[in-house]
Write an enzyme that holds these catalytic residues in place. Structure first.
Site, PDB file in Angstrom:
ATOM      1  N   GLU A 143       0.826  -1.214   0.000  1.00 28.57           N
ATOM      2  CA  GLU A 143       0.000   0.000   0.000  1.00 28.57           C
ATOM      3  C   GLU A 143       0.861   1.264   0.000  1.00 28.57           C
ATOM      4  O   GLU A 143       1.662   1.465   0.917  1.00 28.57           O
ATOM      5  CB  GLU A 143      -0.900   0.025   1.239  1.00 28.57           C
ATOM      6  CG  GLU A 143      -1.740   1.281   1.359  1.00 28.57           C
ATOM      7  CD  GLU A 143      -2.473   1.371   2.686  1.00 28.57           C
ATOM      8  OE1 GLU A 143      -3.455   2.138   2.759  1.00 28.57           O
ATOM      9  OE2 GLU A 143      -2.069   0.698   3.652  1.00 28.57           O
ATOM     10  N   ASP A 178      -5.541   2.834  -1.142  1.00 27.10           N
ATOM     11  CA  ASP A 178      -6.282   3.643  -0.184  1.00 27.10           C
ATOM     12  C   ASP A 178      -6.491   5.015  -0.822  1.00 27.10           C
ATOM     13  O   ASP A 178      -5.535   5.769  -1.028  1.00 27.10           O
ATOM     14  CB  ASP A 178      -5.497   3.753   1.126  1.00 27.10           C
ATOM     15  CG  ASP A 178      -6.296   4.415   2.231  1.00 27.10           C
ATOM     16  OD1 ASP A 178      -7.049   5.362   1.932  1.00 27.10           O
ATOM     17  OD2 ASP A 178      -6.160   3.991   3.390  1.00 27.10           O
ATOM     18  N   GLN A 204      -9.461   1.137  -0.054  1.00 25.33           N
ATOM     19  CA  GLN A 204      -9.856   1.702   1.238  1.00 25.33           C
ATOM     20  C   GLN A 204     -10.264   3.155   1.053  1.00 25.33           C
ATOM     21  O   GLN A 204      -9.856   3.815   0.095  1.00 25.33           O
ATOM     22  CB  GLN A 204      -8.713   1.592   2.254  1.00 25.33           C
ATOM     23  CG  GLN A 204      -8.431   0.162   2.679  1.00 25.33           C
ATOM     24  CD  GLN A 204      -7.255   0.055   3.625  1.00 25.33           C
ATOM     25  OE1 GLN A 204      -6.248   0.747   3.470  1.00 25.33           O
ATOM     26  NE2 GLN A 204      -7.364  -0.822   4.613  1.00 25.33           N
ATOM     27  N   GLU A 240     -11.436   2.625   6.388  1.00 24.65           N
ATOM     28  CA  GLU A 240     -10.332   2.874   7.313  1.00 24.65           C
ATOM     29  C   GLU A 240     -10.316   4.355   7.685  1.00 24.65           C
ATOM     30  O   GLU A 240      -9.439   5.115   7.286  1.00 24.65           O
ATOM     31  CB  GLU A 240      -8.998   2.442   6.690  1.00 24.65           C
ATOM     32  CG  GLU A 240      -7.877   2.371   7.721  1.00 24.65           C
ATOM     33  CD  GLU A 240      -6.541   1.975   7.122  1.00 24.65           C
ATOM     34  OE1 GLU A 240      -5.819   1.201   7.756  1.00 24.65           O
ATOM     35  OE2 GLU A 240      -6.218   2.444   6.002  1.00 24.65           O
TER      36      GLU A 240
END
Length: 264
Positions: A143, A178, A204, A240
């Site tokens: 990530e 993300d 995310q 998240e």
């Protein structure tokens, strides 16, 4: 329609960890993720998943001494043995929890370390991780993380992450995208999704800039959710974010999507 997983590290902090599973299920979540499940025995976590009919979508491999500021070991030269031990622990947890994806954190570039040395360690550790995970039917994720929240983190951009995956060349190594981090570092989220979705294993979300509910801040998430559907993404979307208050009170953004999922 998007499938949303509650992040039980950031959300539902008004409850002890093992009670967060039931709270998430009561609010309509069918999947959960967390940073690190290791504070509870794997069998106890599995019992919560089974009791509330939840899927454990994702968690992280051990990231070193978190309290001391460590944020992963995969790109930290000289920590290979510790990385491999942590990976084995994570794989065992994943087997017990029925979790098919693990996020491997790269780590902070330390004083005196070169980017080239860190990348060499990263490639070697990810190659090993992908091989070990493949034998268990598990996908490894990496990530890009923004340097405002995590100064010095090795991996920050989508293009770098996808290039790393190409270098490793493992079918079970993919990118965890993300959109909160991506917006801060790069922006242009719709173009990034169109460009990179084939190599993305997990998405995310959080509001930007404060990492609160996704209906706060500058990102038009309803537009992106529709785009993600149009592009054919079938994975989970991890929530998240840090609720501004009680988690349930801030879930108004989720209700239309849950209704649409039930109708589908």
């Amino acid at each position: 329609m998007p499938r949303f997983a509650a992040n039980l590290t950031l959300m539902y902090q008004e409850h002890p960890f093992l009670e967060r599973f039931g709270a998430a299920a009561a609010d309509g979540f069918q999947g959960v993720e967390c940073l690190f499940p290791y504070e509870a025995p794997a069998a106890e976590v599995r019992a919560q998943l089974d009791a509330h009919r939840l899927t454990q979508v994702l968690f992280n491999t051990p990231a070193g001494d978190w309290a001391a500021g460590e944020r992963g070991l995969a790109a930290v030269p000289g920590r290979e043995a510790e990385f491999r031990d942590g990976l084995e622990r994570a794989l065992d947890y994943a087997d017990t929890l029925g979790c098919r994806q693990l996020h491997v954190m790269a780590g902070i570039v330390g004083a005196g370390q070169t980017i080239a040395a860190c990348e060499a360690s990263y490639i070697a550790n990810l190659t090993h991780a992908a091989q070990q995970a493949a034998a268990r039917g598990i996908t490894i994720l990496i990530e890009p993380i923004n340097t405002r929240d995590m100064p010095g983190y090795f991996l920050n951009r989508q293009d770098h992450a996808h290039a790393i995956c190409l270098r490793v060349g493992a079918a079970n190594l993919r990118v965890q995208c993300d959109l909160y981090h991506c917006q801060i570092v790069e922006g242009d989220l719709a173009v990034k999704l169109r460009q990179y979705l084939p190599g993305i294993g997990h998405i995310q979300i959080a509001g930007v800039p404060a990492r609160h509910e996704p209906d706060t801040g500058e990102i038009n998430y309803p537009f992106l959710f529709r785009l993600i559907d149009e592009l054919g993404y079938t994975g989970w979307i991890g929530c998240e974010y840090r609720p501004q208050g009680q988690t349930r009170a801030g879930l108004g953004w989720l209700k239309p999507w849950l209704r649409a999922t039930c109708k589908a």
